[in-house]
Scaffold this active site. Structure first.
Site, PDB file in Angstrom:
ATOM      1  N   HIS A   1       0.788  -1.231   0.000  1.00  0.00           N
ATOM      2  CA  HIS A   1       0.000   0.000   0.000  1.00  0.00           C
ATOM      3  C   HIS A   1       0.827   1.292   0.000  1.00  0.00           C
ATOM      4  O   HIS A   1       0.292   2.369  -0.207  1.00  0.00           O
ATOM      5  CB  HIS A   1      -0.974   0.040   1.180  1.00  0.00           C
ATOM      6  CG  HIS A   1      -0.345   0.506   2.449  1.00  0.00           C
ATOM      7  ND1 HIS A   1       0.319  -0.340   3.288  1.00  0.00           N
ATOM      8  CD2 HIS A   1      -0.249   1.740   3.004  1.00  0.00           C
ATOM      9  CE1 HIS A   1       0.795   0.341   4.304  1.00  0.00           C
ATOM     10  NE2 HIS A   1       0.475   1.614   4.172  1.00  0.00           N
TER      11      HIS A   1
HETATM   12  C1  UD1 Z   1      -2.025   5.843   5.433  1.00  0.00           C
HETATM   13  C2  UD1 Z   1      -0.770   6.369   6.147  1.00  0.00           C
HETATM   14  C3  UD1 Z   1       0.223   5.223   6.324  1.00  0.00           C
HETATM   15  C4  UD1 Z   1      -0.431   4.008   6.964  1.00  0.00           C
HETATM   16  C5  UD1 Z   1      -1.659   3.626   6.126  1.00  0.00           C
HETATM   17  C6  UD1 Z   1      -2.393   2.426   6.687  1.00  0.00           C
HETATM   18  C7  UD1 Z   1      -0.264   8.728   5.701  1.00  0.00           C
HETATM   19  C8  UD1 Z   1       0.603   9.660   4.945  1.00  0.00           C
HETATM   20  N1  UD1 Z   1      -0.122   7.425   5.386  1.00  0.00           N
HETATM   21  O1  UD1 Z   1      -1.653   5.515   4.105  1.00  0.00           O
HETATM   22  O2  UD1 Z   1       1.293   5.664   7.134  1.00  0.00           O
HETATM   23  O3  UD1 Z   1       0.490   2.914   6.970  1.00  0.00           O
HETATM   24  O4  UD1 Z   1      -2.547   4.731   6.090  1.00  0.00           O
HETATM   25  O5  UD1 Z   1      -3.356   1.950   5.787  1.00  0.00           O
HETATM   26  O6  UD1 Z   1      -1.025   9.151   6.533  1.00  0.00           O
HETATM   27  N2  UD1 Z   1      -8.684   5.193   0.371  1.00  0.00           N
HETATM   28  C9  UD1 Z   1      -9.963   4.690   0.212  1.00  0.00           C
HETATM   29  N3  UD1 Z   1     -10.678   4.393   1.322  1.00  0.00           N
HETATM   30  C10 UD1 Z   1     -10.209   4.588   2.577  1.00  0.00           C
HETATM   31  C11 UD1 Z   1      -8.916   5.121   2.724  1.00  0.00           C
HETATM   32  C12 UD1 Z   1      -8.159   5.392   1.631  1.00  0.00           C
HETATM   33  O7  UD1 Z   1     -10.425   4.496  -0.891  1.00  0.00           O
HETATM   34  O8  UD1 Z   1     -10.924   4.300   3.545  1.00  0.00           O
HETATM   35  C13 UD1 Z   1      -7.846   5.453  -0.822  1.00  0.00           C
HETATM   36  C14 UD1 Z   1      -8.015   6.811  -1.425  1.00  0.00           C
HETATM   37  O9  UD1 Z   1      -7.909   6.651  -2.812  1.00  0.00           O
HETATM   38  C15 UD1 Z   1      -6.822   7.591  -0.915  1.00  0.00           C
HETATM   39  C16 UD1 Z   1      -5.753   6.512  -0.817  1.00  0.00           C
HETATM   40  O10 UD1 Z   1      -6.477   5.320  -0.471  1.00  0.00           O
HETATM   41  O11 UD1 Z   1      -6.487   8.622  -1.759  1.00  0.00           O
HETATM   42  C17 UD1 Z   1      -4.689   6.776   0.198  1.00  0.00           C
HETATM   43  O12 UD1 Z   1      -5.231   6.956   1.502  1.00  0.00           O
HETATM   44  P1  UD1 Z   1      -4.428   7.796   2.599  1.00  0.00           P
HETATM   45  O13 UD1 Z   1      -5.223   7.834   3.814  1.00  0.00           O
HETATM   46  O14 UD1 Z   1      -3.979   9.074   2.013  1.00  0.00           O
HETATM   47  O15 UD1 Z   1      -3.087   7.004   2.819  1.00  0.00           O
HETATM   48  P2  UD1 Z   1      -2.774   5.458   2.971  1.00  0.00           P
HETATM   49  O16 UD1 Z   1      -2.115   5.013   1.716  1.00  0.00           O
HETATM   50  O17 UD1 Z   1      -3.920   4.638   3.446  1.00  0.00           O
END
Ligand code: UD1
Length: 379
Positions: free
Chosen positions: A218
């Site tokens: 991820h």
């Molecule tokens: C975040 C944390 C990371 C942690 C991870 C656990 C930051 C910078 N990164 O990364 O340290 O290890 O969470 O999972 O804070 N999305 C969905 N549904 C959700 C959540 C996310 O569709 O419920 C998708 C969206 O397209 C979003 C992308 O995932 O743009 C990234 O989500 P984001 O919360 O920015 O970061 P993670 O990659 O999950």
């Protein structure tokens, strides 16, 4: 003492469960906790399911921020958190790890001079391109109480001058740094006992003990890079000729995979009977998968450690790790997103007889932290 716990991303919800459980068991009447969810993770299987499964109280506040560019996401979080801290006094804000929710909580609390407790302090990848590295450094710098989970994390804080700093906070308190052990270990011990009876994930996907490889991807530097994703996926395709692969797919990875690997690789991956692609799983389900896997391949920090807790070898799909002890113990290896490295390390580790000495504390980290927090208000 009244604390505000700020969570937002999946692993923080899980970590916070350990603290909430310890408060309700041993600190009733001494510590009152309110929970603020930033809404960084919002899909049911990235957030809500953990509250239900682990019996975590519903958050008192939910900012429903959702996804977005990091600047915008953190700005909205800071604004929302600040307003809550203005409306209601808290003795401390409790923050976990290194996500955008962590950093936003730190900035908002520091500006209002609310003491910050950072759990999982001192971790460093020394890779400043990682958003997590930026977040953890900001949070450590602004915190009053820092709880380092490992010797290395404590040493990092020493090296950066955290132990003898002249920093004073508005309430006249000094900064304090402790080696606390890892709060995730508390949870894994507690839930490992009950997880197996609460899920049928092995039956559902016809998985037998020691017969499959558990993989998660991820990190943005993997998911966003066609080259890195291709290397990892081609390694997975190769390994799937001999072992089943279980791949719970993070929403970010699900969205970017079809764009970032070739059509042929995507077809080979998604139509392969030996590769079981499933939605993100619950904590009970991931524990059961970890306990029964033969080996774990991941770019997640949490999974690296849980692999160790459950005595499984781990291939780390990153150029570095914050959990260096795992590599020092030869329980894990850094393969980066390099197909040849992944495949050669897989051969070396698949039947390795590694030992797993206890390096993550005694499973009572939450209690230790809560006692030190009480000292903070009394002193
Ligand atoms: C975040 C944390 C990371 C942690 C991870 C656990 C930051 C910078 N990164 O990364 O340290 O290890 O969470 O999972 O804070 N999305 C969905 N549904 C959700 C959540 C996310 O569709 O419920 C998708 C969206 O397209 C979003 C992308 O995932 O743009 C990234 O989500 P984001 O919360 O920015 O970061 P993670 O990659 O999950």
């Amino acid at each position: 003492m009244k604390i505000l716990t700020i969570i937002g991303a999946r692993p923080q919800i899980i970590k916070a469960a350990a603290l909430s459980r310890a408060i309700s068991k041993k600190f009733v009447g001494k510590i009152e906790e309110k929970i603020l969810h930033t809404g960084q993770h919002y899909d049911d299987n990235m957030s809500e399911i953990f509250f239900r499964e682990m019996g975590i109280p519903t958050p008192h506040f939910n900012l429903n921020i959702g996804s977005g560019h990091h600047g915008k996401q953190t700005a909205k979080m800071i604004e929302g958190i600040e307003q809550i801290l203005i409306n209601e006094p808290f003795d401390a804000v409790v923050l976990y790890g290194d996500t955008n929710s962590t950093m936003s909580g730190a900035v908002a609390a520091a500006k209002l001079n609310v003491p910050i407790v950072h759990i999982e302090a001192g971790l460093r990848s020394f890779n400043m391109a990682m958003p997590e590295e930026q977040n953890r450094i900001v949070c450590d710098s602004l915190s009053t109480l820092l709880f380092a989970p490992t010797d290395t994390a404590l040493q990092n804080l020493k090296n950066e001058g955290f132990m003898n700093s002249n920093v004073r906070f508005s309430n006249g308190k000094d900064r304090k740094v402790f080696h606390s052990g890892d709060i995730m270990y508390d949870n894994s011990l507690f839930f490992a006992e009950i997880a197996e009876s609460k899920t049928n994930i092995l039956q559902k996907y016809q998985l037998e003990n020691q017969s499959f490889i558990l993989t998660t991807i991820h990190r943005d530097n993997n998911t966003d890079s066609p080259h890195r994703m291709t290397q990892i996926i081609e390694a997975i395709l190769e390994i799937s000729k001999r072992y089943k692969i279980v791949l719970p797919l993070h929403p970010r990875t699900k969205k970017l995979l079809p764009q970032n690997i070739s059509k042929d690789n995507y077809k080979a991956l998604t139509e392969n009977p030996n590769i079981i692609i499933i939605p993100p799983v619950s904590f009970f389900e991931i524990i059961v998968l970890e306990k029964n896997a033969k080996l774990i391949m991941t770019d997640s920090g949490g999974l690296q450690k849980e692999a160790y807790f459950f005595k499984k070898p781990c291939l780390i799909l990153r150029p570095e790790t914050e959990w260096v002890e795992i590599v020092q113990q030869k329980a894990g290896v850094i393969t980066d997103a390099n197909k040849e490295n992944i495949l050669s390390s897989f051969e070396k580790f698949i039947d390795s007889q590694t030992t797993f000495p206890n390096i993550f504390g005694d499973g009572h980290t939450a209690e230790f932290i809560l006692n030190k927090m009480l000292d903070l208000t009394i002193q």
